[in-house]
Design an enzyme around this catalytic site. Structure first.
Site, PDB file in Angstrom:
ATOM      1  N   HIS A  19      19.823  -6.092   5.730  1.00 27.01           N
ATOM      2  CA  HIS A  19      20.040  -7.462   6.205  1.00 27.01           C
ATOM      3  C   HIS A  19      19.461  -7.683   7.602  1.00 27.01           C
ATOM      4  CE1 HIS A  19      23.483  -7.882   3.056  1.00 27.01           C
ATOM      5  NE2 HIS A  19      22.283  -8.109   2.544  1.00 27.01           N
ATOM      6  N   HIS A  42      18.035 -10.217  -6.873  1.00 31.72           N
ATOM      7  CA  HIS A  42      19.298  -9.536  -7.213  1.00 31.72           C
ATOM      8  C   HIS A  42      20.325 -10.034  -6.196  1.00 31.72           C
ATOM      9  CE1 HIS A  42      16.253  -6.995  -9.103  1.00 31.72           C
ATOM     10  NE2 HIS A  42      17.200  -6.477  -9.852  1.00 31.72           N
ATOM     11  N   GLU A 118      20.760 -13.800 -10.615  1.00 29.20           N
ATOM     12  CA  GLU A 118      21.877 -12.854 -10.745  1.00 29.20           C
ATOM     13  C   GLU A 118      22.268 -12.777 -12.217  1.00 29.20           C
ATOM     14  OE1 GLU A 118      23.550 -10.575  -8.831  1.00 29.20           O
ATOM     15  OE2 GLU A 118      24.598 -10.252 -10.736  1.00 29.20           O
ATOM     16  N   ASP A 143      17.500 -11.948 -16.501  1.00 30.33           N
ATOM     17  CA  ASP A 143      17.101 -10.607 -16.070  1.00 30.33           C
ATOM     18  C   ASP A 143      16.102 -10.720 -14.914  1.00 30.33           C
ATOM     19  OD1 ASP A 143      16.860  -7.600 -16.559  1.00 30.33           O
ATOM     20  OD2 ASP A 143      14.789  -8.272 -16.572  1.00 30.33           O
ATOM     21  N   ASP A 164      16.578  -6.325  -4.571  1.00 34.39           N
ATOM     22  CA  ASP A 164      17.669  -5.444  -4.133  1.00 34.39           C
ATOM     23  C   ASP A 164      18.480  -4.985  -5.348  1.00 34.39           C
ATOM     24  OD1 ASP A 164      19.634  -4.185  -2.654  1.00 34.39           O
ATOM     25  OD2 ASP A 164      20.647  -6.049  -2.080  1.00 34.39           O
TER      26      ASP A 164
HETATM   27  C1  LIG Z   1      22.903  -4.595  -4.625  1.00 30.26           C
HETATM   28  S1  LIG Z   1      23.528  -5.984  -5.423  1.00 30.26           S
HETATM   29  C2  LIG Z   1      22.822  -7.344  -4.557  1.00 30.26           C
HETATM   30  C3  LIG Z   1      23.301  -7.555  -3.171  1.00 30.26           C
HETATM   31  C4  LIG Z   1      22.651  -8.720  -2.465  1.00 30.26           C
HETATM   32  N1  LIG Z   1      21.204  -8.708  -2.586  1.00 30.26           N
HETATM   33  C5  LIG Z   1      23.002  -8.726  -1.006  1.00 30.26           C
HETATM   34  O1  LIG Z   1      22.242  -8.153  -0.195  1.00 30.26           O
HETATM   35  O2  LIG Z   1      24.019  -9.314  -0.648  1.00 30.26           O
HETATM   36  C6  LIG Z   1      22.584  -6.044  -6.898  1.00 30.26           C
HETATM   37  C7  LIG Z   1      22.914  -7.218  -7.803  1.00 30.26           C
HETATM   38  O3  LIG Z   1      21.900  -7.295  -8.803  1.00 30.26           O
HETATM   39  C8  LIG Z   1      22.487  -7.614 -10.045  1.00 30.26           C
HETATM   40  N2  LIG Z   1      21.581  -7.072 -11.063  1.00 30.26           N
HETATM   41  C9  LIG Z   1      21.276  -5.772 -11.291  1.00 30.26           C
HETATM   42  N3  LIG Z   1      20.338  -5.645 -12.244  1.00 30.26           N
HETATM   43  C10 LIG Z   1      20.023  -6.912 -12.631  1.00 30.26           C
HETATM   44  C11 LIG Z   1      19.103  -7.443 -13.567  1.00 30.26           C
HETATM   45  N4  LIG Z   1      18.308  -6.647 -14.296  1.00 30.26           N
HETATM   46  N5  LIG Z   1      19.033  -8.788 -13.707  1.00 30.26           N
HETATM   47  C12 LIG Z   1      19.835  -9.603 -12.978  1.00 30.26           C
HETATM   48  N6  LIG Z   1      20.726  -9.161 -12.051  1.00 30.26           N
HETATM   49  C13 LIG Z   1      20.814  -7.829 -11.874  1.00 30.26           C
HETATM   50  C14 LIG Z   1      23.845  -6.960 -10.013  1.00 30.26           C
HETATM   51  O4  LIG Z   1      24.731  -7.637 -10.871  1.00 30.26           O
HETATM   52  C15 LIG Z   1      24.235  -7.083  -8.545  1.00 30.26           C
HETATM   53  O5  LIG Z   1      25.003  -8.233  -8.308  1.00 30.26           O
END
Ligand SMILES: C[S@@+](CC[C@H](N)C(=O)[O-])C[C@H]1O[C@@H](n2cnc3c(N)ncnc32)[C@H](O)[C@@H]1O
Length: 277
Positions: A19, A42, A118, A143, A164
């Site tokens: 961040h 993500h 998401e 996705d 991310d």
């Molecule tokens: C590490 S967290 C994100 C944190 C956010 N970027 C932050 O910095 O506040 C990863 C997120 O990606 C989502 N996610 C993981 N694989 C995914 C996919 N293939 N498609 C959509 N969402 C996905 C997860 O549900 C999760 O909420």
């Protein structure tokens, strides 16, 4: 089926690294009056309650943002990051941690746009509640890896893609370079920031090798230090098409955060990818 929930890890040292870099990249984009677009592939739920059971269970934020709360950093990047996080906690001490969508939304201007992807149903629902009514923000539930090439280039032709993943599916490390290549084919000069964990198994190595093979200007930065709760030995960032002087600003912030977070055991290292050097 996605099961990862960022609430267990929000505000941990990996978030501090990621961040702070996000704030520096946004500050760079804010230097010009032309609008920009941020694509956060993500997104997570956008905002995290540090007093909630998930955060309490791991306590990871105490080894991350919790170690910075009462500090007065001298580097621009860390100062800016803390200013933004503190802005969510004016009356409450450190109870709220903004995720990447809320950090971006807080820093953007009325003319800039934010596209969020998401896939987790509950995280997506929470994210929708968080950003509802903000005309600059568009949320997709799909996705991320499929969505990314379809979302670029944004009409502004300026901006940032933040990737991310949770790396729940181990093949994501190998899959990433192909996705990045598809994004670059459509938007060669977009800034792309990718987060990765540094685990004892070094699963991120194919990811870095694949990205280096793309021969694009690329900065890689790693913050390492002990984190007993999660078994992470470090956190890494790849920034493709880094803005001018971003390397200097990240180096200053990274060195300072390594010391503030981990004392003498902390280390921040960064380098330009060999293929692009
Ligand atoms: C590490 S967290 C994100 C944190 C956010 N970027 C932050 O910095 O506040 C990863 C997120 O990606 C989502 N996610 C993981 N694989 C995914 C996919 N293939 N498609 C959509 N969402 C996905 C997860 O549900 C999760 O909420």
């Amino acid at each position: 089926m996605l099961s990862y929930q960022h609430g267990f890890h929000a505000g941990g040292f990996a978030d501090v690294h990621k961040h702070t870099a996000l704030c520096l990249l946004l500050d760079h984009l804010l230097r010009k009056p032309a609008p920009f677009c941020v694509i956060d592939s993500h997104a997570g739920r956008g905002r995290y309650d540090l007093t909630a059971p998930q955060a309490e269970k791991t306590g990871e934020w105490r080894h991350g943002i919790g170690r910075l709360t009462d500090t007065a950093p001298s580097s621009d990047g860390l100062r800016r990051y803390l200013e933004i996080v503190r802005g969510f906690n004016v009356a409450t001490g450190m109870q709220v941690y903004p995720g990447s969508p809320m950090i971006a939304a807080r820093m953007m201007r009325p003319t800039d746009r934010l596209i969020l992807v998401e896939g987790h149903p509950a995280e997506h629902a929470a994210l929708i509640r968080e950003v509802r009514g903000d005309p600059r923000i568009h949320v997709h539930r799909r996705d991320s890896f499929e969505a990314l090439p379809a979302l670029v280039p944004p009409e502004e032709r300026r901006g940032l893609v933040l990737i991310d993943p949770s790396y729940e599916i181990k093949s994501e490390y190998e899959r990433m370079p192909g996705v990045i290549e598809a994004v670059l084919r459509r938007w060669a000069n977009g800034i792309i920031a990718i987060w990765y964990p540094i685990l004892p198994e070094l699963r991120h190595e194919p990811l870095l090798a694949g990205i280096e093979a793309l021969s694009q200007p690329t900065l890689i930065a790693e913050l390492t230090g002990p984190d007993p709760e999660r078994g992470l030995s470090g956190t890494g960032l790849v920034v493709i098409n880094p803005p001018w002087q971003f390397d200097e600003h990240l180096a200053a912030a990274g060195t300072e955060m390594a010391t503030l977070l981990f004392g003498d055991a902390g280390r921040h290292a960064q380098w330009i990818s060999e293929a692009a050097a």
